[in-house]
Design a protein around this motif. Structure first.
Motif, mmCIF file in Angstrom:
data_model
loop_
_atom_site.group_PDB
_atom_site.id
_atom_site.type_symbol
_atom_site.label_atom_id
_atom_site.label_comp_id
_atom_site.label_asym_id
_atom_site.label_seq_id
_atom_site.Cartn_x
_atom_site.Cartn_y
_atom_site.Cartn_z
ATOM 1 N N LYS A 115 -5.402 -11.926 18.752
ATOM 2 C CA LYS A 115 -6.318 -13.060 18.617
ATOM 3 C C LYS A 115 -5.853 -14.216 19.502
ATOM 4 O O LYS A 115 -4.674 -14.336 19.830
ATOM 5 N N GLU A 116 -6.819 -15.051 19.896
ATOM 6 C CA GLU A 116 -6.492 -16.192 20.751
ATOM 7 C C GLU A 116 -5.531 -17.137 20.034
ATOM 8 O O GLU A 116 -4.572 -17.631 20.608
ATOM 9 N N ASN A 117 -5.816 -17.411 18.787
ATOM 10 C CA ASN A 117 -4.906 -18.243 17.991
ATOM 11 C C ASN A 117 -3.942 -17.295 17.290
ATOM 12 O O ASN A 117 -4.248 -16.697 16.269
ATOM 13 N N ARG A 118 -2.751 -17.131 17.847
ATOM 14 C CA ARG A 118 -1.825 -16.130 17.343
ATOM 15 C C ARG A 118 -1.294 -16.474 15.951
ATOM 16 O O ARG A 118 -0.723 -15.612 15.272
ATOM 17 N N ASN A 119 -1.496 -17.716 15.503
ATOM 18 C CA ASN A 119 -1.092 -18.068 14.144
ATOM 19 C C ASN A 119 -1.959 -17.368 13.105
ATOM 20 O O ASN A 119 -1.555 -17.198 11.959
ATOM 21 N N ASP A 120 -3.174 -16.966 13.518
ATOM 22 C CA ASP A 120 -4.092 -16.285 12.603
ATOM 23 C C ASP A 120 -3.942 -14.769 12.674
ATOM 24 O O ASP A 120 -4.627 -14.052 11.943
ATOM 25 N N GLU A 121 -3.078 -14.293 13.576
ATOM 26 C CA GLU A 121 -2.935 -12.848 13.754
ATOM 27 C C GLU A 121 -2.193 -12.231 12.580
ATOM 28 O O GLU A 121 -1.181 -12.758 12.109
ATOM 29 N N ALA A 122 -2.717 -11.120 12.097
ATOM 30 C CA ALA A 122 -2.080 -10.437 10.969
ATOM 31 C C ALA A 122 -0.731 -9.871 11.396
ATOM 32 O O ALA A 122 -0.543 -9.501 12.551
ATOM 33 N N PRO A 123 0.213 -9.802 10.490
ATOM 34 C CA PRO A 123 1.529 -9.245 10.848
ATOM 35 C C PRO A 123 1.454 -7.726 11.029
ATOM 36 O O PRO A 123 0.603 -7.056 10.441
ATOM 37 N N LYS A 124 2.340 -7.212 11.856
ATOM 38 C CA LYS A 124 2.435 -5.761 11.996
ATOM 39 C C LYS A 124 3.099 -5.195 10.748
ATOM 40 O O LYS A 124 4.133 -5.698 10.299
ATOM 41 N N VAL A 125 2.486 -4.160 10.180
ATOM 42 C CA VAL A 125 2.946 -3.609 8.905
ATOM 43 C C VAL A 125 3.388 -2.168 9.105
ATOM 44 O O VAL A 125 2.702 -1.381 9.767
ATOM 45 N N SER A 126 4.545 -1.812 8.547
ATOM 46 C CA SER A 126 5.043 -0.436 8.574
ATOM 47 C C SER A 126 5.163 0.076 7.146
ATOM 48 O O SER A 126 5.589 -0.660 6.247
ATOM 49 N N GLU A 127 4.805 1.323 6.956
ATOM 50 C CA GLU A 127 4.892 1.939 5.636
ATOM 51 C C GLU A 127 5.569 3.305 5.772
ATOM 52 O O GLU A 127 5.151 4.135 6.570
ATOM 53 N N SER A 128 6.612 3.519 4.994
ATOM 54 C CA SER A 128 7.324 4.793 5.033
ATOM 55 C C SER A 128 6.601 5.831 4.187
ATOM 56 O O SER A 128 6.035 5.514 3.132
ATOM 57 N N LEU A 129 6.636 7.072 4.654
ATOM 58 C CA LEU A 129 6.047 8.196 3.928
ATOM 59 C C LEU A 129 7.144 9.234 3.706
ATOM 60 O O LEU A 129 7.278 10.190 4.455
ATOM 61 N N ASP A 130 7.945 9.014 2.704
ATOM 62 C CA ASP A 130 9.061 9.906 2.404
ATOM 63 C C ASP A 130 8.787 10.642 1.100
ATOM 64 O O ASP A 130 8.466 10.020 0.082
ATOM 65 N N ASP A 131 8.939 11.959 1.122
ATOM 66 C CA ASP A 131 8.678 12.750 -0.069
ATOM 67 C C ASP A 131 9.362 14.101 0.084
ATOM 68 O O ASP A 131 9.825 14.465 1.175
ATOM 69 N N SER A 132 9.423 14.861 -1.001
ATOM 70 C CA SER A 132 9.990 16.206 -0.972
ATOM 71 C C SER A 132 9.133 17.114 -1.838
ATOM 72 O O SER A 132 8.468 16.662 -2.775
ATOM 73 N N ASP A 133 9.161 18.416 -1.520
ATOM 74 C CA ASP A 133 8.255 19.332 -2.202
ATOM 75 C C ASP A 133 8.673 20.772 -1.918
ATOM 76 O O ASP A 133 9.472 21.034 -1.008
ATOM 77 N N PHE A 134 8.105 21.683 -2.681
ATOM 78 C CA PHE A 134 8.251 23.106 -2.381
ATOM 79 C C PHE A 134 7.719 23.365 -0.977
ATOM 80 O O PHE A 134 6.697 22.809 -0.574
ATOM 81 N N SER A 135 8.408 24.200 -0.230
ATOM 82 C CA SER A 135 8.030 24.478 1.154
ATOM 83 C C SER A 135 8.080 25.977 1.401
ATOM 84 O O SER A 135 8.879 26.697 0.787
ATOM 85 N N TYR A 136 7.223 26.440 2.289
ATOM 86 C CA TYR A 136 7.218 27.866 2.622
ATOM 87 C C TYR A 136 6.827 28.064 4.076
ATOM 88 O O TYR A 136 6.199 27.194 4.698
#
Length: 201
Positions: free
Chosen positions: A140-161
């Motif tokens: 955005k032109e006014n960088r104060n209004d720009e949303a922050p960059k967001v990171s989300e982890s996807l960590d899990d475990s499960d039966f695997s084959y």
């Protein structure tokens, strides 16, 4: 897995069969394998991402029919999904990047030893997988209004084959092709297809 990838797997097996050697001794031996993989990451049954990575495994075969192995997969590319206009996030974010960071697990391997160079197997185990989603903000032109960059982890475990085959091309060396399900939960599914080489010692 798409039909085209299944056909590719069959064609690969047929091509190598033409030049395959006689059966290698698949007895109690240590083996290592390495290859390249194509993975599909489904998030909440809504978003689908395709990534490429490296695969490896280390195992020991106690008999021609039974073994154990440790597997590791590491992603080397990321995929992106463009957020459609008019949706809740589109005002602040333009797209989402996903990365498959790792999958690691322990497996029991059941194989079918026979007189041919073709050795099919099934691997059953438990794996932990990790990935990351990154929400990229709209500039955005006014960088104060720009949303922050967001990171989300996807960590899990499960039966695997996994199921696949080794196709011997020379003594103690085989081409390996397989399909694997690393993760199948309510939040995310991670499946892959890989080809590589297996060497037993």
């Amino acid at each position: 897995m798409e039909l085209s990838k299944k056909i590719g797997l069959i064609a690969l097996g047929c091509a190598f069969t033409l030049n395959a050697h006689a059966a290698s001794p698949w007895e109690n031996r240590i083996y290592v394998s390495g290859g390249v993989g194509y993975n599909t990451f489904d998030v909440d049954d809504e978003l689908e991402f395709d990534t490429y990575g490296l695969t490896g495994k280390f195992g020991i075969r106690f008999t021609p029919y039974l073994g154990v192995e440790t597997r590791l997969a590491v992603g080397v590319t990321e995929d992106s999904w463009t957020i459609p206009d008019g949706t809740t996030l589109s005002g602040d974010y333009k797209d989402i990047d996903v990365t498959h960071e790792y999958s690691i697990g322990q497996y029991v391997v059941l194989g079918y030893a026979n007189e041919s160079s073709f050795y099919p197997y099934v691997s059953l185990g438990y794996a932990a997988s990790g990935g990351k989603l990154e929400f990229n903000p709209v500039t955005k032109e006014n960088r104060n209004d720009e949303a922050p960059k967001v990171s989300e982890s996807l960590d899990d475990s499960d039966f695997s084959y996994a199921f696949g085959f080794n196709l011997v091309i020379q003594q103690d060396l085989a081409v390996t092709a397989e399909y694997i399900s690393y993760l199948d939960t309510d939040d995310a599914d991670l499946n892959g297809f890989s080809v590589g080489l297996t060497r037993q010692f």
